[in-house]
Design a protein around this motif. Structure first.
Motif, mmCIF file in Angstrom:
data_model
loop_
_atom_site.group_PDB
_atom_site.id
_atom_site.type_symbol
_atom_site.label_atom_id
_atom_site.label_comp_id
_atom_site.label_asym_id
_atom_site.label_seq_id
_atom_site.Cartn_x
_atom_site.Cartn_y
_atom_site.Cartn_z
ATOM 1 N N UNK A 31 0.710 -1.302 0.074
ATOM 2 C CA UNK A 31 0.025 -0.126 -0.050
ATOM 3 C C UNK A 31 0.771 1.339 0.068
ATOM 4 N N UNK A 32 2.075 1.118 0.826
ATOM 5 C CA UNK A 32 2.800 2.454 0.739
ATOM 6 C C UNK A 32 3.563 2.445 -0.323
ATOM 7 N N UNK A 33 3.827 1.705 -1.198
ATOM 8 C CA UNK A 33 4.532 1.706 -2.545
ATOM 9 C C UNK A 33 3.585 2.334 -3.611
ATOM 10 N N UNK A 34 2.205 1.680 -3.278
ATOM 11 C CA UNK A 34 1.221 2.381 -4.412
ATOM 12 C C UNK A 34 1.080 3.845 -4.168
ATOM 13 N N UNK A 35 0.946 4.586 -2.973
ATOM 14 C CA UNK A 35 0.696 5.849 -2.607
ATOM 15 C C UNK A 35 1.879 6.423 -2.200
#
Length: 62
Positions: A31-35
């Protein structure tokens, strides 16, 4: 129907029976990589707030 826009919809994967389900840490990292932008903004806000608290405490206790 879901209130989430299509770009925010979580990915649903069906792992094979031999693979364990993804861990919380793995999902959080994905999720952190996506956002990227939002994660970096929150990180820098948190870091500056912590630094401000530490400087404030050191000023009060000098």
């Amino acid at each position: 129907m879901s209130d989430l826009p299509t770009s925010e919809a979580p990915e649903v994967t069906n792992p094979s029976p031999a693979e364990p389900p993804p861990t919380y840490v793995k999902l959080a990292m994905r999720n952190m990589v996506r956002k990227k932008g939002k994660s970096l903004t929150h990180f820098f806000l948190s870091a500056s707030a912590l630094l401000g608290v530490l400087v404030g405490i050191s000023y009060l206790t000098r």
